[in-house]
Scaffold this motif. Structure first.
Motif, PDB file in Angstrom:
ATOM      1  N   GLU A   1       0.807  -1.221   0.000  1.00 52.35           N
ATOM      2  CA  GLU A   1       0.000   0.000   0.000  1.00 52.35           C
ATOM      3  C   GLU A   1       0.841   1.272   0.000  1.00 52.35           C
ATOM      4  N   THR A   2       2.143   1.144   0.105  1.00 50.97           N
ATOM      5  CA  THR A   2       3.015   2.322   0.191  1.00 50.97           C
ATOM      6  C   THR A   2       4.127   2.259  -0.859  1.00 50.97           C
ATOM      7  N   VAL A   3       5.169   1.514  -0.550  1.00 47.08           N
ATOM      8  CA  VAL A   3       6.354   1.469  -1.420  1.00 47.08           C
ATOM      9  C   VAL A   3       6.013   0.944  -2.812  1.00 47.08           C
ATOM     10  N   ASP A   4       5.263  -0.145  -2.872  1.00 54.81           N
ATOM     11  CA  ASP A   4       4.900  -0.725  -4.168  1.00 54.81           C
ATOM     12  C   ASP A   4       4.152   0.279  -5.038  1.00 54.81           C
ATOM     13  N   LYS A   5       3.223   1.014  -4.428  1.00 49.71           N
ATOM     14  CA  LYS A   5       2.427   1.976  -5.196  1.00 49.71           C
ATOM     15  C   LYS A   5       3.297   3.097  -5.737  1.00 49.71           C
ATOM     16  N   LYS A   6       4.231   3.568  -4.936  1.00 51.92           N
ATOM     17  CA  LYS A   6       5.104   4.647  -5.424  1.00 51.92           C
ATOM     18  C   LYS A   6       5.991   4.165  -6.560  1.00 51.92           C
ATOM     19  N   LEU A   7       6.599   3.000  -6.383  1.00 45.80           N
ATOM     20  CA  LEU A   7       7.524   2.492  -7.401  1.00 45.80           C
ATOM     21  C   LEU A   7       6.808   2.113  -8.697  1.00 45.80           C
ATOM     22  N   SER A   8       5.505   1.882  -8.624  1.00 46.35           N
ATOM     23  CA  SER A   8       4.755   1.494  -9.819  1.00 46.35           C
ATOM     24  C   SER A   8       4.170   2.682 -10.576  1.00 46.35           C
ATOM     25  N   LEU A   9       4.308   3.893 -10.043  1.00 51.84           N
ATOM     26  CA  LEU A   9       3.801   5.073 -10.736  1.00 51.84           C
ATOM     27  C   LEU A   9       4.538   5.268 -12.059  1.00 51.84           C
ATOM     28  N   PRO A  10       3.847   5.739 -13.093  1.00 54.05           N
ATOM     29  CA  PRO A  10       4.469   5.878 -14.420  1.00 54.05           C
ATOM     30  C   PRO A  10       5.745   6.728 -14.424  1.00 54.05           C
ATOM     31  N   GLN A  11       5.758   7.809 -13.651  1.00 50.41           N
ATOM     32  CA  GLN A  11       6.904   8.711 -13.657  1.00 50.41           C
ATOM     33  C   GLN A  11       7.909   8.411 -12.530  1.00 50.41           C
ATOM     34  N   SER A  12       7.688   7.300 -11.805  1.00 48.88           N
ATOM     35  CA  SER A  12       8.534   7.003 -10.655  1.00 48.88           C
ATOM     36  C   SER A  12       9.867   6.402 -11.071  1.00 48.88           C
ATOM     37  N   ASP A  13      10.927   6.806 -10.357  1.00 53.59           N
ATOM     38  CA  ASP A  13      12.216   6.141 -10.552  1.00 53.59           C
ATOM     39  C   ASP A  13      12.352   5.073  -9.469  1.00 53.59           C
ATOM     40  N   TYR A  14      13.565   4.697  -9.128  1.00 48.57           N
ATOM     41  CA  TYR A  14      13.768   3.644  -8.142  1.00 48.57           C
ATOM     42  C   TYR A  14      14.178   4.224  -6.790  1.00 48.57           C
ATOM     43  N   SER A  15      13.849   5.497  -6.556  1.00 46.47           N
ATOM     44  CA  SER A  15      14.127   6.123  -5.276  1.00 46.47           C
ATOM     45  C   SER A  15      12.876   6.075  -4.404  1.00 46.47           C
ATOM     46  N   CYS A  16      13.045   5.649  -3.153  1.00 42.05           N
ATOM     47  CA  CYS A  16      11.925   5.635  -2.218  1.00 42.05           C
ATOM     48  C   CYS A  16      12.510   5.682  -0.808  1.00 42.05           C
ATOM     49  N   LYS A  17      12.536   6.858  -0.227  1.00 41.41           N
ATOM     50  CA  LYS A  17      13.155   7.040   1.080  1.00 41.41           C
ATOM     51  C   LYS A  17      12.177   6.631   2.179  1.00 41.41           C
ATOM     52  N   VAL A  18      12.608   5.663   2.988  1.00 41.43           N
ATOM     53  CA  VAL A  18      11.739   5.087   4.010  1.00 41.43           C
ATOM     54  C   VAL A  18      12.424   5.132   5.367  1.00 41.43           C
ATOM     55  N   LEU A  19      11.674   5.561   6.377  1.00 37.92           N
ATOM     56  CA  LEU A  19      12.157   5.576   7.756  1.00 37.92           C
ATOM     57  C   LEU A  19      11.267   4.675   8.600  1.00 37.92           C
ATOM     58  N   ASP A  20      11.901   3.786   9.364  1.00 35.39           N
ATOM     59  CA  ASP A  20      11.188   2.991  10.362  1.00 35.39           C
ATOM     60  C   ASP A  20      11.676   3.464  11.727  1.00 35.39           C
ATOM     61  N   PRO A  21      10.836   4.189  12.486  1.00 34.83           N
ATOM     62  CA  PRO A  21      11.263   4.780  13.759  1.00 34.83           C
ATOM     63  C   PRO A  21      11.386   3.781  14.905  1.00 34.83           C
ATOM     64  N   ALA A  22      10.951   2.547  14.691  1.00 39.21           N
ATOM     65  CA  ALA A  22      11.123   1.471  15.682  1.00 39.21           C
ATOM     66  C   ALA A  22      11.459   0.209  14.898  1.00 39.21           C
ATOM     67  N   CYS A  23      12.642   0.218  14.266  1.00 37.75           N
ATOM     68  CA  CYS A  23      12.941  -0.743  13.204  1.00 37.75           C
ATOM     69  C   CYS A  23      13.144  -2.166  13.680  1.00 37.75           C
ATOM     70  N   GLY A  24      13.467  -2.373  14.960  1.00 37.09           N
ATOM     71  CA  GLY A  24      13.709  -3.737  15.420  1.00 37.09           C
ATOM     72  C   GLY A  24      14.783  -4.393  14.575  1.00 37.09           C
ATOM     73  N   SER A  25      14.523  -5.601  14.130  1.00 36.57           N
ATOM     74  CA  SER A  25      15.518  -6.324  13.330  1.00 36.57           C
ATOM     75  C   SER A  25      15.475  -5.953  11.853  1.00 36.57           C
ATOM     76  N   GLY A  26      14.631  -4.988  11.471  1.00 29.98           N
ATOM     77  CA  GLY A  26      14.728  -4.374  10.150  1.00 29.98           C
ATOM     78  C   GLY A  26      13.915  -5.005   9.037  1.00 29.98           C
ATOM     79  N   ILE A  27      12.864  -5.762   9.360  1.00 31.64           N
ATOM     80  CA  ILE A  27      12.150  -6.493   8.317  1.00 31.64           C
ATOM     81  C   ILE A  27      11.481  -5.567   7.300  1.00 31.64           C
ATOM     82  N   PHE A  28      10.908  -4.436   7.750  1.00 29.40           N
ATOM     83  CA  PHE A  28      10.294  -3.493   6.806  1.00 29.40           C
ATOM     84  C   PHE A  28      11.336  -2.898   5.872  1.00 29.40           C
ATOM     85  N   LEU A  29      12.484  -2.558   6.407  1.00 27.22           N
ATOM     86  CA  LEU A  29      13.525  -1.903   5.617  1.00 27.22           C
ATOM     87  C   LEU A  29      14.203  -2.863   4.653  1.00 27.22           C
TER      88      LEU A  29
END
Length: 256
Positions: free
Chosen positions: A87-115
């Motif tokens: 619902e977030t990263v996939d949608k941005k990367l699939s936009l017609p004008q999107s490049d491969y940049s997507c800056k993501v912050l996980d403020p409670a990253c734990g072992s980093g699975i989202f990142l």
């Protein structure tokens, strides 16, 4: 040595590791029974695939059940990660004008699975868009920069931060062939991309390091049970109270 800025060892620490110690590790990785010396007829380990779920589970066992309950530090199941990223990263990367940049912050990253999963999607997008030769030096530089420029995490548990960075490193290696791994240099991520801090600590160095970055998404699975049984007032409670005072000062008292 393990390059990058993870698991740093001093010269003195290196000297404590004897040749016999390396031999024990070598025998273990070959599948030899350490006590009897019996060799296995079959390959016991396959290191070509190390799923992030496995690393997260090991981390959970490492911190212990009592610490999990106290800190609310529970492993996020992969299906939930997939749903949120879809619902977030996939949608941005699939936009017609999107490049491969997507800056993501996980403020409670734990072992980093989202990142980790975010980085995979970014690298896959980069490969599909550029058609780059994944065995080239240019590719090695590119994926290192993609991690450095897009993946950011904060956690109050230093062990969690180290596991998250290690997981990012393993993800980068997953896109390289064995000959390329030998000369690959990991990006330095600690205190630039990953920070050992409480997200609500307004004095932490991350406030300065990240203040000029425009994040596409802030995502994660925060510790919902956090603060239970803490003797001192948690920083997030202090933050909320101070924020309310500032807003009331600017806008006047609010009816709740």
């Amino acid at each position: 040595g393990f390059n990058g800025d993870l698991f740093p060892l001093t010269t003195g620490e290196y000297k404590k590791i004897k040749k016999e110690d390396y031999q024990v590790l070598r025998r273990l990785l070959k599948g030899e029974d350490i006590n009897s010396g019996q060799l296995s007829l079959f390959q016991l380990y396959d290191f070509s695939i190390i799923p992030i779920e496995f690393i997260s589970n090991v981390y959970e066992l490492f911190i212990g059940e009592s610490n999990q309950q106290a800190e609310g530090a529970y492993y996020t199941p992969l299906f939930l990660v997939d749903y949120i990223l879809k619902e977030t990263v996939d949608k941005k990367l699939s936009l017609p004008q999107s490049d491969y940049s997507c800056k993501v912050l996980d403020p409670a990253c734990g072992s980093g699975i989202f990142l980790v999963e975010t980085l995979r999607k970014i690298i896959e997008k980069y490969i599909s868009e550029t058609g780059i030769d994944t065995k080239s030096e240019k590719f090695k530089t590119a994926i290192r920069n993609l991690a450095k420029e897009n993946i950011f995490g904060i956690d109050k548990d230093l062990s969690a931060v180290q596991v998250a960075v290690f997981s990012i490193y393993l993800t980068l290696l997953d896109y390289l062939e064995p000959p390329g791994i030998e000369t690959f240099k990991f990006p330095n991520l600690i205190n630039g991309n990953f920070f050992n801090a409480d997200f609500f600590d307004q004095t932490s160095v991350y406030n300065t390091e990240l203040k000029n970055i425009e994040f596409d998404f802030i995502i994660g699975n925060p510790p919902w049970m956090r603060g239970k049984g803490e003797k001192e007032k948690p920083l997030y409670v202090q933050y909320i109270e101070e924020r309310r005072k500032k807003e009331n000062h600017i806008n006047g008292p609010q009816i709740e």
